[in-house]
Design an enzyme around this catalytic site. Sequence first.
Site, PDB file in Angstrom:
ATOM      1  CE1 TYR A 166      -3.629   2.610   0.767  1.00 61.26           C
ATOM      2  CE2 TYR A 166      -2.223   3.298   2.603  1.00 61.26           C
ATOM      3  CZ  TYR A 166      -3.310   3.520   1.774  1.00 61.26           C
ATOM      4  OH  TYR A 166      -4.077   4.637   1.951  1.00 61.26           O
ATOM      5  CG  ASP A 268       5.500   3.383   1.336  1.00 60.29           C
ATOM      6  OD1 ASP A 268       5.681   3.912   2.448  1.00 60.29           O
ATOM      7  OD2 ASP A 268       4.392   3.346   0.771  1.00 60.29           O
ATOM      8  CE  LYS A 296       1.201   4.792   8.819  1.00 60.67           C
ATOM      9  NZ  LYS A 296      -0.091   5.351   9.184  1.00 60.67           N
TER      10      LYS A 296
END
Length: 456
Positions: A166, A268, A296
């Site tokens: 994702y 990523d 994050k």
Amino acid sequence: MAAGHASSSACSPRSSTDLLEKPVQTRRHDQADRLYARARQVIAGGVSSDARRADRPLFVDHARGAELWDVDGNRYLDYVLGQGPNLLGHAAPLVADAVSDQVRRGVAYAAQHELEAQVAERLCSMVPAAELVRFNSVGSEAVHGAIRLARGHTGRPKIVKFEGNYHGWLDPVLYSVHPDLALAGDARHPTAVGGTAGQPRHDADDLIVLPYNDLPAVAEVFARSADEIAAVILEPLLCNTGCITPAPGYLEGLRELTQQHGSLLIFDEIITGFRVAPGGAGELLGVVPDLAAFGKAMAGGMQVSALVGSAEVMGTIADGKVAHAGTFNSHPVGMAAADAVLRHLDEHRDAVYPPLTAAGQRLMAGLRAAASKHGVPLLVDGPGPVFQTYITDQAAVTDYRTFAACDRAAMTRFHAGLFAAGISIVPRGLWFLSTEHTADQVDETIAVAESVLSSL
């Protein structure tokens, strides 16, 4: 502890018998039900992210350390941690202090300030791939910037991505994350399956979807289309479909193939960055990409992401060839949080990462033992600061197809049982640890999990 909360990590672990004999908390949901009904009147679906959809979404009142309390006063031991950002626990004092101080100095400037250079310097010292940096607000933006930059730098159109990975919710990459296998086609040559209605059909034209952990499949594509491939993008440690470690030689092989054919390698690291090691999965696994996206955990819950990479590639932004903009890029309040968090992680790395990893691995071992005791085929895998529980008879989960073969209905029941008993994990079975999870809390979690597994 690392974030400055009081902690009982050094306490002697309590027995699971003691924990199981504690009175079960009666849980009420009156306020949550009322708020959900209210929210549905003015918020589409009653939630602000599809990841929060549920029959009864969690409405939080406050959180601290490794715990949170909902609006009905129910307490949860939290292994979601805001989907990963709260590495130092909820309401970490160093984050609260940094944010509060900066708010009094100004919230948004749309101008340069010292903190962004300071944070960029820290990133360049911590992350092997980082020679130059650009900031964004959320992970999807940083990833989108990396893909645009790869195309602009190489002059090529196509991006290779992998099933189960994702890379944000934007149109060009929301393909084959958790596709219906009836639509996904052959495992070796998957079909790109869109993730939502409304995606332009042509987005898939420049996307090549491949199986994760299958280096020969990538080599085959390069042999056929190398001069069209701008970049290969992946989660180096796959965390959006289980928690899957790359096979030995896989990342190294991708690095060699991309260099050989003049393509870029993009990691990523929105989830793994600063969580699994000070320099992210690239450091942990020993492979340096051309570009990487972070978010994050880098700002302790504030909305900050970063695109980093080699001076050569990032220079294509610096010289204006590839556009990169955003009113809230390097937002002063977010930068204050990132500065405090990254400074702490960098300067106290030996006090943060070994205990964090050990706590996660002890919890993983306890879950395995509890499952074995009750004959539940629970596979537990990951480095520790993040890990996954699967219910499956398979010996390993190595890609999306093996993830899809797990008993996800049983995992749903496991998650529901844990949640009802006050243990909150990511519904698909992902667990995040913080520096604030104590030994007693880990023991409490194991005891609750054993009780749930006994009746699964």
